[in-house]
Design a protein around this motif. Structure first.
Motif, PDB file in Angstrom:
ATOM      1  N   THR A   1       0.849  -1.184   0.000  1.00 62.21           N
ATOM      2  CA  THR A   1       0.000   0.000   0.000  1.00 62.21           C
ATOM      3  C   THR A   1       0.890   1.241   0.000  1.00 62.21           C
ATOM      4  O   THR A   1       2.103   1.149   0.244  1.00 62.21           O
ATOM      5  N   VAL A   2       0.287   2.389  -0.232  1.00 62.38           N
ATOM      6  CA  VAL A   2       1.042   3.643  -0.186  1.00 62.38           C
ATOM      7  C   VAL A   2       1.618   3.842   1.215  1.00 62.38           C
ATOM      8  O   VAL A   2       2.781   4.232   1.374  1.00 62.38           O
ATOM      9  N   ALA A   3       0.827   3.559   2.242  1.00 61.23           N
ATOM     10  CA  ALA A   3       1.297   3.697   3.629  1.00 61.23           C
ATOM     11  C   ALA A   3       2.478   2.769   3.899  1.00 61.23           C
ATOM     12  O   ALA A   3       3.444   3.156   4.570  1.00 61.23           O
ATOM     13  N   GLU A   4       2.428   1.547   3.372  1.00 56.82           N
ATOM     14  CA  GLU A   4       3.542   0.607   3.564  1.00 56.82           C
ATOM     15  C   GLU A   4       4.794   1.088   2.833  1.00 56.82           C
ATOM     16  O   GLU A   4       5.908   0.967   3.340  1.00 56.82           O
ATOM     17  N   TRP A   5       4.631   1.660   1.660  1.00 54.83           N
ATOM     18  CA  TRP A   5       5.764   2.212   0.910  1.00 54.83           C
ATOM     19  C   TRP A   5       6.407   3.348   1.709  1.00 54.83           C
ATOM     20  O   TRP A   5       7.632   3.400   1.847  1.00 54.83           O
ATOM     21  N   GLN A   6       5.576   4.229   2.261  1.00 53.26           N
ATOM     22  CA  GLN A   6       6.108   5.328   3.066  1.00 53.26           C
ATOM     23  C   GLN A   6       6.851   4.795   4.289  1.00 53.26           C
ATOM     24  O   GLN A   6       7.883   5.329   4.686  1.00 53.26           O
ATOM     25  N   LEU A   7       6.338   3.724   4.859  1.00 56.01           N
ATOM     26  CA  LEU A   7       6.988   3.081   5.992  1.00 56.01           C
ATOM     27  C   LEU A   7       8.345   2.497   5.578  1.00 56.01           C
ATOM     28  O   LEU A   7       9.345   2.651   6.293  1.00 56.01           O
ATOM     29  N   LEU A   8       8.400   1.865   4.420  1.00 55.86           N
ATOM     30  CA  LEU A   8       9.674   1.344   3.903  1.00 55.86           C
ATOM     31  C   LEU A   8      10.702   2.475   3.760  1.00 55.86           C
ATOM     32  O   LEU A   8      11.874   2.304   4.109  1.00 55.86           O
ATOM     33  N   LEU A   9      10.260   3.631   3.264  1.00 58.75           N
ATOM     34  CA  LEU A   9      11.170   4.762   3.094  1.00 58.75           C
ATOM     35  C   LEU A   9      11.709   5.249   4.438  1.00 58.75           C
ATOM     36  O   LEU A   9      12.893   5.571   4.560  1.00 58.75           O
ATOM     37  N   LYS A  10      10.849   5.287   5.446  1.00 57.46           N
ATOM     38  CA  LYS A  10      11.291   5.713   6.782  1.00 57.46           C
ATOM     39  C   LYS A  10      12.267   4.693   7.378  1.00 57.46           C
ATOM     40  O   LYS A  10      13.252   5.068   8.010  1.00 57.46           O
ATOM     41  N   LEU A  11      11.998   3.426   7.162  1.00 60.24           N
ATOM     42  CA  LEU A  11      12.914   2.386   7.644  1.00 60.24           C
ATOM     43  C   LEU A  11      14.266   2.506   6.949  1.00 60.24           C
ATOM     44  O   LEU A  11      15.313   2.382   7.586  1.00 60.24           O
TER      45      LEU A  11
ATOM     46  N   THR B   1      12.825   1.193  14.828  1.00 59.87           N
ATOM     47  CA  THR B   1      12.000   0.614  15.892  1.00 59.87           C
ATOM     48  C   THR B   1      10.590   1.181  15.792  1.00 59.87           C
ATOM     49  O   THR B   1      10.369   2.235  15.186  1.00 59.87           O
ATOM     50  N   GLN B   2       9.656   0.491  16.409  1.00 61.88           N
ATOM     51  CA  GLN B   2       8.277   0.931  16.374  1.00 61.88           C
ATOM     52  C   GLN B   2       8.137   2.308  17.025  1.00 61.88           C
ATOM     53  O   GLN B   2       7.403   3.162  16.533  1.00 61.88           O
ATOM     54  N   GLU B   3       8.864   2.529  18.099  1.00 70.85           N
ATOM     55  CA  GLU B   3       8.801   3.814  18.797  1.00 70.85           C
ATOM     56  C   GLU B   3       9.287   4.956  17.902  1.00 70.85           C
ATOM     57  O   GLU B   3       8.628   5.998  17.783  1.00 70.85           O
ATOM     58  N   LYS B   4      10.425   4.751  17.249  1.00 75.27           N
ATOM     59  CA  LYS B   4      10.965   5.780  16.350  1.00 75.27           C
ATOM     60  C   LYS B   4      10.016   6.039  15.186  1.00 75.27           C
ATOM     61  O   LYS B   4       9.795   7.188  14.798  1.00 75.27           O
ATOM     62  N   LEU B   5       9.474   4.957  14.623  1.00 79.98           N
ATOM     63  CA  LEU B   5       8.566   5.097  13.485  1.00 79.98           C
ATOM     64  C   LEU B   5       7.275   5.806  13.886  1.00 79.98           C
ATOM     65  O   LEU B   5       6.778   6.665  13.157  1.00 79.98           O
TER      66      LEU B   5
ATOM     67  N   MET C   1       6.339   9.232  12.069  1.00 76.62           N
ATOM     68  CA  MET C   1       5.203   9.216  11.155  1.00 76.62           C
ATOM     69  C   MET C   1       3.899   9.692  11.805  1.00 76.62           C
ATOM     70  O   MET C   1       2.881   9.764  11.138  1.00 76.62           O
ATOM     71  N   GLN C   2       3.961   9.975  13.097  1.00 79.31           N
ATOM     72  CA  GLN C   2       2.790  10.424  13.846  1.00 79.31           C
ATOM     73  C   GLN C   2       1.620   9.452  13.693  1.00 79.31           C
ATOM     74  O   GLN C   2       0.502   9.831  13.375  1.00 79.31           O
ATOM     75  N   LEU C   3       1.928   8.176  13.930  1.00 80.45           N
ATOM     76  CA  LEU C   3       0.925   7.112  13.847  1.00 80.45           C
ATOM     77  C   LEU C   3       0.722   6.501  15.220  1.00 80.45           C
ATOM     78  O   LEU C   3       1.661   6.436  16.017  1.00 80.45           O
ATOM     79  N   ASP C   4      -0.495   6.031  15.488  1.00 79.14           N
ATOM     80  CA  ASP C   4      -0.701   5.314  16.743  1.00 79.14           C
ATOM     81  C   ASP C   4      -0.093   3.920  16.608  1.00 79.14           C
ATOM     82  O   ASP C   4       0.083   3.393  15.512  1.00 79.14           O
TER      83      ASP C   4
END
Length: 140
Positions: free
Chosen positions: A29-39, A45-49, A53-56
């Motif tokens: 998904t677009v959200a997963e792609w953005q997550l890959l870029l941040k990684l 780590t989940q805390e850093k992400l 990304m300002q996600l719960d």
């Protein structure tokens, strides 16, 4: 003729539709792609992400689990209690992100291929000015 904000909203919808199509072709998904870029940028780590990304946490957990299941990420438990997880982008994830980035760049280039550089620069200037005006208006 459409108002500026209406035209901008319509363009944003078209851009989102194309980005979804590009990401879907790589199985994310677009959200997963953005997550890959941040990684890839070092937020491992989940805390850093979550902070970046300002996600719960629950939304982020679902997205990370999905990427692990799709073999785009790997995870490793660390620490004394092994509860903290470090995420790493796998070669499949690296490839997916690279292909999406390249396809999106081609899409953007095809949009502006007939535009002279000075008009492209003017559009960027005007869009940045619009963004600042909207931010200023919302903060009042």
């Amino acid at each position: 003729m459409k108002s500026s904000l209406t035209a901008l909203a319509d363009t944003a919808k078209q851009q989102t539709t194309m980005l979804k199509k590009i990401a879907k072709a790589q199985g994310v998904t677009v959200a997963e792609w953005q997550l890959l870029l941040k990684l890839q940028a070092g937020f491992d780590t989940q805390e850093k992400l979550a902070t970046e990304m300002q996600l719960d946490t629950s939304t982020l957990s679902r997205q990370l689990a999905s990427l692990v299941k799709k073999e785009k990420l790997s995870k490793e438990a660390v620490g004394r209690d092994r509860r903290q997880l470090i995420y790493t982008v796998t070669p499949l994830g690296e490839n997916a992100a690279a292909v999406i980035n390249a396809d999106y760049e081609k899409f953007e280039a095809s949009i502006f291929d007939k535009w002279p550089q000075d008009e492209q620069n003017l559009l960027r200037i005007l869009l940045n000015r619009l963004n600042k005006s909207v931010e200023r208006t919302l903060s009042e």
